[in-house]
Design a protein around this motif. Structure first.
Motif, PDB file in Angstrom:
ATOM      1  N   UNK A   1       0.851  -1.187   0.000  1.00 17.48           N
ATOM      2  CA  UNK A   1       0.000   0.000   0.000  1.00 17.48           C
ATOM      3  C   UNK A   1       0.890   1.242   0.000  1.00 17.48           C
ATOM      4  N   UNK A   2       0.498   2.268  -0.732  1.00 20.60           N
ATOM      5  CA  UNK A   2       1.299   3.491  -0.819  1.00 20.60           C
ATOM      6  C   UNK A   2       0.421   4.706  -0.545  1.00 20.60           C
ATOM      7  N   UNK A   3       1.078   5.816  -0.239  1.00 19.60           N
ATOM      8  CA  UNK A   3       0.342   7.071  -0.081  1.00 19.60           C
ATOM      9  C   UNK A   3      -0.366   7.397  -1.389  1.00 19.60           C
ATOM     10  N   UNK A   4      -1.516   7.993  -1.284  1.00 24.45           N
ATOM     11  CA  UNK A   4      -2.417   8.362  -2.384  1.00 24.45           C
ATOM     12  C   UNK A   4      -3.082   7.158  -3.042  1.00 24.45           C
ATOM     13  N   UNK A   5      -3.000   5.985  -2.423  1.00 25.56           N
ATOM     14  CA  UNK A   5      -3.770   4.830  -2.901  1.00 25.56           C
ATOM     15  C   UNK A   5      -5.244   5.095  -2.629  1.00 25.56           C
ATOM     16  N   UNK A   6      -6.136   4.556  -3.452  1.00 26.33           N
ATOM     17  CA  UNK A   6      -7.560   4.839  -3.261  1.00 26.33           C
ATOM     18  C   UNK A   6      -8.155   4.124  -2.042  1.00 26.33           C
ATOM     19  N   UNK A   7      -9.181   4.748  -1.486  1.00 24.07           N
ATOM     20  CA  UNK A   7     -10.002   4.160  -0.432  1.00 24.07           C
ATOM     21  C   UNK A   7     -11.401   4.051  -1.021  1.00 24.07           C
ATOM     22  N   UNK A   8     -11.950   2.832  -1.036  1.00 25.92           N
ATOM     23  CA  UNK A   8     -13.203   2.591  -1.748  1.00 25.92           C
ATOM     24  C   UNK A   8     -14.249   1.894  -0.884  1.00 25.92           C
ATOM     25  N   UNK A   9     -15.499   2.095  -1.298  1.00 24.45           N
ATOM     26  CA  UNK A   9     -16.631   1.341  -0.760  1.00 24.45           C
ATOM     27  C   UNK A   9     -17.381   0.798  -1.959  1.00 24.45           C
ATOM     28  N   UNK A  10     -17.449  -0.514  -2.066  1.00 24.41           N
ATOM     29  CA  UNK A  10     -18.136  -1.175  -3.189  1.00 24.41           C
ATOM     30  C   UNK A  10     -17.647  -0.672  -4.541  1.00 24.41           C
ATOM     31  N   UNK A  11     -16.349  -0.417  -4.650  1.00 25.74           N
ATOM     32  CA  UNK A  11     -15.757   0.032  -5.908  1.00 25.74           C
ATOM     33  C   UNK A  11     -15.836   1.522  -6.155  1.00 25.74           C
ATOM     34  N   UNK A  12     -16.487   2.263  -5.269  1.00 25.78           N
ATOM     35  CA  UNK A  12     -16.618   3.721  -5.417  1.00 25.78           C
ATOM     36  C   UNK A  12     -15.568   4.402  -4.546  1.00 25.78           C
ATOM     37  N   UNK A  13     -14.775   5.290  -5.138  1.00 28.40           N
ATOM     38  CA  UNK A  13     -13.706   5.968  -4.411  1.00 28.40           C
ATOM     39  C   UNK A  13     -14.284   7.033  -3.491  1.00 28.40           C
ATOM     40  N   UNK A  14     -13.995   6.890  -2.187  1.00 27.53           N
ATOM     41  CA  UNK A  14     -14.478   7.856  -1.200  1.00 27.53           C
ATOM     42  C   UNK A  14     -13.336   8.614  -0.537  1.00 27.53           C
ATOM     43  N   UNK A  15     -12.083   8.240  -0.852  1.00 25.66           N
ATOM     44  CA  UNK A  15     -10.965   8.922  -0.234  1.00 25.66           C
ATOM     45  C   UNK A  15      -9.634   8.383  -0.716  1.00 25.66           C
ATOM     46  N   UNK A  16      -8.570   8.787  -0.029  1.00 24.96           N
ATOM     47  CA  UNK A  16      -7.216   8.354  -0.366  1.00 24.96           C
ATOM     48  C   UNK A  16      -6.436   8.070   0.914  1.00 24.96           C
ATOM     49  N   UNK A  17      -5.339   7.328   0.756  1.00 25.20           N
ATOM     50  CA  UNK A  17      -4.413   7.108   1.854  1.00 25.20           C
ATOM     51  C   UNK A  17      -3.577   8.377   1.977  1.00 25.20           C
ATOM     52  N   UNK A  18      -3.685   9.036   3.114  1.00 23.23           N
ATOM     53  CA  UNK A  18      -2.989  10.301   3.327  1.00 23.23           C
ATOM     54  C   UNK A  18      -1.521  10.071   3.659  1.00 23.23           C
ATOM     55  N   UNK A  19      -1.254   9.166   4.607  1.00 22.19           N
ATOM     56  CA  UNK A  19       0.130   8.915   5.004  1.00 22.19           C
ATOM     57  C   UNK A  19       0.264   7.535   5.629  1.00 22.19           C
ATOM     58  N   UNK A  20       1.497   7.021   5.609  1.00 25.81           N
ATOM     59  CA  UNK A  20       1.838   5.750   6.242  1.00 25.81           C
ATOM     60  C   UNK A  20       3.102   5.999   7.053  1.00 25.81           C
ATOM     61  N   UNK A  21       3.062   5.651   8.335  1.00 27.81           N
ATOM     62  CA  UNK A  21       4.235   5.857   9.182  1.00 27.81           C
ATOM     63  C   UNK A  21       4.290   4.775  10.254  1.00 27.81           C
ATOM     64  N   UNK A  22       5.492   4.571  10.809  1.00 32.14           N
ATOM     65  CA  UNK A  22       5.660   3.605  11.890  1.00 32.14           C
ATOM     66  C   UNK A  22       5.095   4.177  13.184  1.00 32.14           C
ATOM     67  N   UNK A  23       4.417   3.324  13.943  1.00 29.24           N
ATOM     68  CA  UNK A  23       3.977   3.739  15.278  1.00 29.24           C
ATOM     69  C   UNK A  23       5.204   3.838  16.167  1.00 29.24           C
ATOM     70  N   UNK A  24       5.974   2.750  16.189  1.00 29.08           N
ATOM     71  CA  UNK A  24       7.292   2.742  16.824  1.00 29.08           C
ATOM     72  C   UNK A  24       8.142   1.723  16.078  1.00 29.08           C
ATOM     73  N   UNK A  25       9.421   2.027  15.871  1.00 27.41           N
ATOM     74  CA  UNK A  25      10.275   1.147  15.063  1.00 27.41           C
ATOM     75  C   UNK A  25      10.458  -0.254  15.654  1.00 27.41           C
ATOM     76  N   UNK A  26      10.328  -0.407  16.984  1.00 28.52           N
ATOM     77  CA  UNK A  26      10.548  -1.707  17.596  1.00 28.52           C
ATOM     78  C   UNK A  26       9.451  -2.706  17.222  1.00 28.52           C
TER      79      UNK A  26
END
Length: 175
Positions: free
Chosen positions: A50-75
């Motif tokens: 999964x990457x930033x700006x990937x689509x977020x969908x409901x039943x094939x309809x785009x309702x948003x995007x992935x804003x960001x992906x980050x580690x909660x904690x590296x451990x």
């Protein structure tokens, strides 16, 4: 009326150009600065490509995007995914954000699987998430039994051909 100097005109033009480039860059990344969106958070152990700006969908309809992906904690290696979803869109409680393949060739997307909650999630809530089994893994699981059957068939055919060869051998003698 006071005349505006060329330096001021160039400064205003440069400022407007910079602002347009910032807006365009964010727009191409899937972040529209002028739209009203809600942000939801999902915690995953793996994001499966999964990457930033990937689509977020409901039943094939785009309702948003992935804003960001980050580690909660590296451990722990767990990842926090921020979703930007249209503010008018309401998610029922117990909805699951499932990462799945967008197409056979393209990357990944998030598909909301509706829950049966009595209420809805609010802006800033954390939604449960999971990683769907990939197409390759599903195909592999379905092909393993077929592979075993083909292997058994080849063994039977090999012994049958060996038997035919021994019967057809001119050295074969019966007493």
């Amino acid at each position: 009326m006071k005349k505006i100097s060329n330096e001021v005109k160039i400064g205003i033009t440069a400022l407007i150009t910079i602002l347009v480039f910032i807006w365009l860059y964010n727009f191409l990344k899937g972040k529209d600065l002028f739209s009203s969106t809600s942000h939801y958070y999902v915690i995953y152990d793996k994001v499966g490509g999964l990457a930033e700006s990937s689509p977020v969908e409901v039943n094939g309809y785009k309702v948003g995007v992935v804003q960001s992906i980050s580690f909660i904690d590296p451990e722990s290696g767990r990842l926090l995914v921020t979703l930007s979803v249209d503010k008018n869109f309401k998610l029922p409680e117990h909805t699951i954000a499932e990462i799945t393949t967008a197409t056979l060739i393209a990357g990944m997307k998030i598909q909301f699987i509706y829950g049966e909650g009595p209420g809805t999630y609010s802006n800033g809530d954390t939604i449960p998430g999971r990683l769907a089994e990939s197409i390759v893994a599903r195909l592999e699981n379905e092909l393993i039994p077929l592979k075993n059957k083909v292997t058994d068939l080849i063994t039977v055919i090999d012994s049958f051909v060996g038997s035919i060869n021994s019967v057809m051998d001119p050295q074969f003698k019966t007493n």
